[in-house]
Structure formats: C-alpha cells, structure tokens
Design a protein around this motif. Structure first.
Motif, short mmCIF file in Angstrom:
data_model
loop_
_atom_site.label_atom_id
_atom_site.label_comp_id
_atom_site.label_asym_id
_atom_site.label_seq_id
_atom_site.Cartn_x
_atom_site.Cartn_y
_atom_site.Cartn_z
N GLY A 148 0.82 -1.20 0.00
CA GLY A 148 0.00 0.00 0.00
C GLY A 148 0.85 1.26 0.00
O GLY A 148 2.06 1.22 0.25
N GLY A 149 0.23 2.37 -0.33
CA GLY A 149 0.91 3.65 -0.28
C GLY A 149 1.66 4.02 -1.53
O GLY A 149 2.36 5.03 -1.56
N GLN A 150 1.55 3.21 -2.59
CA GLN A 150 2.26 3.51 -3.82
C GLN A 150 1.35 3.61 -5.04
O GLN A 150 1.83 3.77 -6.15
N GLY A 151 0.05 3.49 -4.82
CA GLY A 151 -0.88 3.58 -5.94
C GLY A 151 -1.00 2.31 -6.77
O GLY A 151 -1.65 2.31 -7.81
N LEU A 152 -0.36 1.25 -6.32
CA LEU A 152 -0.40 0.00 -7.09
C LEU A 152 -1.81 -0.57 -7.17
O LEU A 152 -2.17 -1.18 -8.19
N GLU A 153 -2.61 -0.37 -6.12
CA GLU A 153 -3.98 -0.89 -6.14
C GLU A 153 -4.76 -0.34 -7.32
O GLU A 153 -5.53 -1.05 -7.96
N ARG A 154 -4.55 0.95 -7.61
CA ARG A 154 -5.27 1.56 -8.74
C ARG A 154 -4.81 0.95 -10.06
O ARG A 154 -5.62 0.69 -10.95
N PHE A 155 -3.52 0.72 -10.20
CA PHE A 155 -3.02 0.10 -11.43
C PHE A 155 -3.61 -1.29 -11.60
O PHE A 155 -4.15 -1.62 -12.66
N TYR A 156 -3.52 -2.12 -10.56
CA TYR A 156 -4.04 -3.48 -10.67
C TYR A 156 -5.55 -3.47 -10.91
O TYR A 156 -6.06 -4.29 -11.69
N ALA A 157 -6.26 -2.57 -10.27
CA ALA A 157 -7.71 -2.47 -10.49
C ALA A 157 -8.00 -2.14 -11.95
O ALA A 157 -8.94 -2.68 -12.56
N SER A 158 -7.19 -1.27 -12.55
CA SER A 158 -7.40 -0.91 -13.95
C SER A 158 -7.13 -2.09 -14.89
O SER A 158 -7.53 -2.07 -16.05
N CYS A 159 -6.45 -3.12 -14.37
CA CYS A 159 -6.16 -4.34 -15.16
C CYS A 159 -7.13 -5.46 -14.84
O CYS A 159 -6.94 -6.59 -15.31
N GLY A 160 -8.17 -5.18 -14.05
CA GLY A 160 -9.19 -6.18 -13.78
C GLY A 160 -9.14 -6.82 -12.40
O GLY A 160 -9.96 -7.68 -12.09
N TYR A 161 -8.20 -6.42 -11.57
CA TYR A 161 -8.10 -6.98 -10.22
C TYR A 161 -8.98 -6.19 -9.27
O TYR A 161 -9.21 -5.00 -9.46
N LYS A 162 -9.46 -6.87 -8.24
CA LYS A 162 -10.30 -6.25 -7.22
C LYS A 162 -9.65 -6.47 -5.87
O LYS A 162 -9.18 -7.57 -5.58
N GLU A 163 -9.63 -5.43 -5.05
CA GLU A 163 -9.11 -5.59 -3.69
C GLU A 163 -10.06 -6.49 -2.91
O GLU A 163 -11.26 -6.25 -2.84
N VAL A 164 -9.49 -7.55 -2.31
CA VAL A 164 -10.29 -8.50 -1.53
C VAL A 164 -9.82 -8.60 -0.08
O VAL A 164 -10.43 -9.31 0.71
N GLY A 165 -8.75 -7.90 0.25
CA GLY A 165 -8.26 -7.93 1.61
C GLY A 165 -7.15 -6.92 1.82
O GLY A 165 -6.50 -6.48 0.87
N ARG A 166 -6.96 -6.56 3.08
CA ARG A 166 -5.93 -5.58 3.42
C ARG A 166 -5.47 -5.89 4.83
O ARG A 166 -6.28 -6.05 5.73
#
Length: 174
Positions: A133-151
């Motif tokens: 977290g803290g690097q914006g990677l979640e947004r990149f992966y989400a734009s590729c079809g991934y969904k956050e399922v845990g933290r």
C-alpha cells in the motif's frame, strides 16, 4: 515495441543474471518487490534461488518478458497452491517491469500474459497477488481487472515508523 513473453524459459546464467539485474533495478527505482533500496544482487540472490527451487519442484512457473534487445524486461512467478482446496487459483509473485520500460504499457502486457498462461494451465479460475500500500499500485491493478479482496494494515515495515498495508487483489479468469 511489445515485449516477447516466454513461460518456463530454460534457466541459465544469462536468465539468472537478467532477473537479478531486473530485481535490483526495480527495487532501486522504488519498486515494491520484497526489498528496500538499495538492494544488491547478493541480497536478492537467495530469494531468486527459492523461486528456482519452487520451479524445480513444480510449485511455480516463471513468465519472462524480453525487450527488443533480448534483455529480461519483465517477470512474474505463477505460484500454485499446495492445498487441494485452493488449487483453482494461483498467486502472482515478483511482478516486475524494468524502470526503463515503465509507462509503455508493458505492465498491462505482463499481467495479460500471466492471465493467458494461467488459463493455459487448466483448472485455474483466478489470480491473486499482493501489493504494498501507499504507492498507488492498487489503482493500477484495479485498472487491469483486479479487485481488492483484503488488506492487512501495517503488514510491511519499509523503514522505522513507515509501515505499509499489504493489499490482496484477485482477478477471476472465468
């Protein structure tokens, strides 16, 4: 020019050295791939050896992207689950694109190639990965079809008083 991807390439000195160089360069550019900059090849080598052992044991597969000069430019390890109840999905580890190639769409190409490779294995219904977290990677992966399922809050300590969340992401393949 797009990268050329190979699943399960022959592991030789050139590939090993190319992955070590990639891993060190990605880390030193601020990439969240298991180390904090600066990272020497000698510090990274044991982790790469662990990945090679997992490959030799049939627990992991290596996807390598090479640039037009034939250099290792991207990697992802597709790691199978040992638990039969989780055999329908796999983990992506050490997802990297060399800093000189970032911003060219190669990260998306790498993730698409990983999904294609997973589909080709048969019986794989989803890919999971974790990112810092803290690097914006979640947004990149989400734009590729991934969904956050845990933290997991504060799971990664990159420096004293600098804890980051571990973000778990999933992409269904079906």
């Amino acid at each position: 020019m797009p990268l050329t991807f190979t699943l399960d390439p022959s592991v030789d000195r050139a590939l090993r050295d190319g992955i070590l160089d990639l891993w060190a360069d990605v880390t030193d550019a601020g990439g969240a791939v298991g180390f904090v900059a600066p990272a020497s090849r000698e510090a990274i080598r044991p982790e790469l050896v662990k990945q090679f052992v997992a490959m030799a044991e049939g627990r992991s597969r290596l996807l390598v992207g090479r640039d037009e000069a034939g250099r290792v430019a991207a990697t992802a390890f597709l790691t199978l689950n040992r638990d039969a109840l989780s055999a329908h999905w796999l983990w992506l580890y050490t997802v990297m694109v060399h800093p000189r190639h970032q911003g060219k769409g190669y990260g998306r190409e790498l993730l698409a190639a990983a999904a294609d490779a997973a589909r080709g294995l048969g019986g794989i219904e989803a890919l999971r990965l974790s990112c810092r977290g803290g690097q914006g990677l979640e947004r990149f992966y989400a734009s590729c079809g991934y969904k956050e399922v845990g933290r997991i809050p504060g799971a990664t300590r990159v420096a004293p008083d600098d804890d980051r969340d571990e973000v778990i992401m999933l992409m269904p393949l079906t």
